[in-house]
Design a protein around this motif. Structure first.
Motif, PDB file in Angstrom:
ATOM      1  N   SER A 434      -3.830  10.838  43.411  1.00  0.00           N
ATOM      2  CA  SER A 434      -5.121  11.619  42.791  1.00  0.00           C
ATOM      3  C   SER A 434      -6.166  10.847  42.749  1.00  0.00           C
ATOM      4  O   SER A 434      -6.089   9.506  43.023  1.00  0.00           O
ATOM      5  N   PHE A 435      -7.341  11.145  42.636  1.00  0.00           N
ATOM      6  CA  PHE A 435      -8.622  10.430  42.858  1.00  0.00           C
ATOM      7  C   PHE A 435      -9.531  10.947  41.839  1.00  0.00           C
ATOM      8  O   PHE A 435      -9.828  12.234  41.514  1.00  0.00           O
ATOM      9  N   ILE A 436     -10.400   9.856  41.260  1.00  0.00           N
ATOM     10  CA  ILE A 436     -11.457  10.252  40.269  1.00  0.00           C
ATOM     11  C   ILE A 436     -12.586   9.255  40.929  1.00  0.00           C
ATOM     12  O   ILE A 436     -12.327   8.119  41.168  1.00  0.00           O
ATOM     13  N   GLY A 437     -13.534  10.012  41.380  1.00  0.00           N
ATOM     14  CA  GLY A 437     -14.672   9.328  41.880  1.00  0.00           C
ATOM     15  C   GLY A 437     -16.141   9.443  41.348  1.00  0.00           C
ATOM     16  O   GLY A 437     -16.405  10.429  40.610  1.00  0.00           O
ATOM     17  N   MET A 438     -16.857   8.458  41.098  1.00  0.00           N
ATOM     18  CA  MET A 438     -18.093   8.718  40.430  1.00  0.00           C
ATOM     19  C   MET A 438     -19.349   8.073  41.336  1.00  0.00           C
ATOM     20  O   MET A 438     -19.250   7.124  42.128  1.00  0.00           O
ATOM     21  N   GLU A 439     -20.254   8.949  41.271  1.00  0.00           N
ATOM     22  CA  GLU A 439     -21.478   8.644  42.187  1.00  0.00           C
ATOM     23  C   GLU A 439     -22.830   9.203  41.464  1.00  0.00           C
ATOM     24  O   GLU A 439     -23.023  10.343  41.031  1.00  0.00           O
ATOM     25  N   ALA A 440     -23.828   8.119  41.320  1.00  0.00           N
ATOM     26  CA  ALA A 440     -24.913   8.459  40.583  1.00  0.00           C
ATOM     27  C   ALA A 440     -26.012   9.237  41.637  1.00  0.00           C
ATOM     28  O   ALA A 440     -26.891   9.895  41.116  1.00  0.00           O
ATOM     29  N   ASP A 441     -26.073   9.237  42.943  1.00  0.00           N
ATOM     30  CA  ASP A 441     -26.981   9.990  44.001  1.00  0.00           C
ATOM     31  C   ASP A 441     -26.549  10.991  44.166  1.00  0.00           C
ATOM     32  O   ASP A 441     -25.228  11.453  44.668  1.00  0.00           O
ATOM     33  N   GLU A 442     -27.033  12.183  43.973  1.00  0.00           N
ATOM     34  CA  GLU A 442     -26.816  13.681  44.211  1.00  0.00           C
ATOM     35  C   GLU A 442     -26.681  13.966  45.698  1.00  0.00           C
ATOM     36  O   GLU A 442     -25.681  14.655  46.036  1.00  0.00           O
ATOM     37  N   HIS A 443     -27.333  13.136  46.549  1.00  0.00           N
ATOM     38  CA  HIS A 443     -27.165  13.595  48.016  1.00  0.00           C
ATOM     39  C   HIS A 443     -25.727  12.961  48.502  1.00  0.00           C
ATOM     40  O   HIS A 443     -25.207  13.706  49.112  1.00  0.00           O
ATOM     41  N   TYR A 444     -25.571  11.577  47.950  1.00  0.00           N
ATOM     42  CA  TYR A 444     -24.223  11.032  48.365  1.00  0.00           C
ATOM     43  C   TYR A 444     -23.032  12.164  47.940  1.00  0.00           C
ATOM     44  O   TYR A 444     -22.181  12.295  48.429  1.00  0.00           O
ATOM     45  N   MET A 445     -23.483  12.593  46.367  1.00  0.00           N
ATOM     46  CA  MET A 445     -22.378  13.375  46.143  1.00  0.00           C
ATOM     47  C   MET A 445     -21.839  14.597  46.872  1.00  0.00           C
ATOM     48  O   MET A 445     -20.714  15.062  47.003  1.00  0.00           O
ATOM     49  N   ASP A 446     -22.909  15.072  47.252  1.00  0.00           N
ATOM     50  CA  ASP A 446     -22.702  16.424  48.075  1.00  0.00           C
ATOM     51  C   ASP A 446     -21.850  15.870  49.330  1.00  0.00           C
ATOM     52  O   ASP A 446     -21.120  16.624  49.915  1.00  0.00           O
ATOM     53  N   ILE A 447     -22.397  14.856  50.159  1.00  0.00           N
ATOM     54  CA  ILE A 447     -21.791  14.343  51.314  1.00  0.00           C
ATOM     55  C   ILE A 447     -20.073  13.778  50.763  1.00  0.00           C
ATOM     56  O   ILE A 447     -19.267  14.599  51.759  1.00  0.00           O
ATOM     57  N   ALA A 448     -19.738  13.667  49.898  1.00  0.00           N
ATOM     58  CA  ALA A 448     -18.718  13.250  49.511  1.00  0.00           C
ATOM     59  C   ALA A 448     -17.766  14.301  49.226  1.00  0.00           C
ATOM     60  O   ALA A 448     -16.733  14.403  49.515  1.00  0.00           O
TER      61      ALA A 448
END
Length: 463
Positions: A434-448
């Motif tokens: 299982s995975f929990i990921g955190m990202e502050a950048d909206e653009h990279y969030m969409d890519i991930a």
């Protein structure tokens, strides 16, 4: 198995996780190579003035590494960042954090000050970096007025004429120097070619013994068998060696007595013991043409030469590999039926596989192929944007899979507080975690999110 992606700064997002809720943390935080961002990269900062004839170095640096202002802060150097990581990890849980060669020590100190034990460091090498070096001879010629700011020779009338250019990533003729002072400094620069990154390996203290902690929390040890170095094709897996009798105190040392007279497999079926050193092929290597010039694997093998085992008994070598020193009089030979195992020194280390696809030449990062980076992002491309995944430090899936397997128990939970374009999440998904990921950048969030969905995940996205 689940994937949860949180669109928020990790220092805030981690506060919403329960204590001791994840088994491992594998992340690639900012390396903070550009401290000048603090002065000139803020939204309300005045524009950097570039003098006539100047290089604009401060203007470029104010945008952060490769134009990314997120690299210019200090989040990876803050003790409180890693205190939150410490809190959410189970006792005995491991943290793997990538760092740059110039700044990893600051991150390692912060991790240790947060309460972690620094257990090791893993060195990941590659051959496709290029030196961002200042040519001293060119600098001297420019200062003397012999060259213009674009690296052109200055003629007798003060006009720029064709000549030696400044050093770039691409090959140009070496600057021979115009002035006598510059000629004396021909061949001097200010940087080495980047060829490795350092992964800090840390562990939250155990509760009791390693065995007790593993049984209670599922953490505290490495999954050695999942990360072994594969044997070459020429290894005889039927080869054995036999411990012969020994006398005196050596019988009880290192379990030698229990092995006397028994045949022991020379090679573990799953491969060699994993090392804290990982090799990567050059971006131009392929299965068809082999290793390209500059490949770390080929360079190591060229320096080590080809070694080949001899078979038969060891000559003059004792049970502990000692001919002299403590307890040497009690040692006895080991009878060995050893196979031929031929190759260079790289066969003893973890070598990431060759990917024959085109690689994106990003500076000093582990190189993911363009096909791997772009998988699942077709809807994000356009005529004006041919490359959807524009994150500058994408790690390869082979590298991240090795990392998550090393420190995560079966069905465990992996946390990446600096998710970027999601490679750690894909690696976790492909290995049943299982995975929990955190990202502050909206653009990279969409890519991930798109990349993880492409690999079969169904992430819950919290914005």
């Amino acid at each position: 198995m689940y994937q949860i992606l949180v669109r928020d700064d990790c220092t805030e997002a981690m506060k919403r996780l329960p204590d001791g809720s994840v088994h491992s943390v594998v992340c690639d935080p900012p390396y903070h190579l550009t401290s000048i961002v603090k002065r000139f990269g803020k939204e309300d900062a005045a524009p950097v003035k570039v003098p006539e004839g100047g290089t604009g170095a401060y203007a470029r640096a104010s945008k952060g590494f490769m134009g990314k202002t997120w690299d210019g802060g200090d989040v990876a150097f803050r003790v409180e960042t890693w205190q939150e990581v410490y809190r959410v990890l189970k006792p005995g849980g491991h943290l793997l954090a990538f760092g740059g060669t110039r700044t990893y020590h600051r991150m390692a100190c912060a991790i240790e000050d947060a309460g972690f034990e620094i257990r090791d460091s893993i060195h990941y090498t590659y051959g496709s970096g290029f030196p961002k070096s200042h040519n001293v001879a060119i600098g001297i010629d420019k200062a003397a007025g012999a060259m213009g700011h674009r690296g052109k020779r200055v003629g007798v009338a003060g006009n720029e004429v064709a000549g030696d250019d400044v050093e770039t990533a691409r090959h140009v003729p070496e600057h021979e120097g115009i002035t006598d002072e510059a000629k004396a400094w021909k061949g001097w620069g200010t940087a080495l070619k980047p060829a490795h990154e350092i992964i800090v390996v840390a562990r939250k203290p155990l509760e009791g013994t390693v065995a007790a902690n593993c049984l209670k929390h599922g953490t505290g040890a490495y999954n050695i068998d999942a990360c072994r170095v594969p044997h070459g094709d020429d290894v005889d897996m039927d080869a054995v060696q036999r411990q012969q009798h020994s006398e005196g105190s050596i019988d009880g040392a290192f379990g030698a007595a229990a092995l006397i007279g028994k045949e022991i497999a020379t090679y573990k079926p799953d491969g060699r013991w994993p090392a804290n050193f990982i090799l990567s092929h050059d971006v131009n290597c392929s299965d068809e043409s082999g290793c390209a010039p500059g490949c770390p694997c080929a360079a190591m093998d060229a320096q080590s030469g080809v070694s080949k085992s001899t078979g038969g008994k060891f000559s003059g070598t004792n049970a502990l590999g000692q001919d002299s020193g403590w307890n040497a009089h009690n040692n006895r030979p080991v009878e060995v039926n050893r196979p031929t195992d031929t190759g260079g020194a790289s066969r003893f280390f973890n070598v990431l596989p060759i990917d024959a696809d085109d690689f994106a030449p990003f500076f000093y990062t582990s190189k993911a192929s363009r096909k791997e980076r772009e998988a699942g992002l077709g809807d994000m491309k356009s005529e004006d944007k041919k490359v959807a995944n524009d994150h500058p430090t994408v790690k390869s899936l082979a590298l991240m899979e090795w990392c998550v397997k090393l420190v995560t128990p079966p069905e465990g939970v992996v946390l990446d507080p600096f998710m970027g374009s999601g490679s750690t999440g894909i690696a976790a998904l492909r290995n049943g975690f299982s995975f929990i990921g955190m990202e502050a950048d909206e653009h990279y969030m969409d890519i991930a999110e798109a990349r993880i969905r492409h690999h079969g995940g169904e992430p819950e996205v919290l914005r």
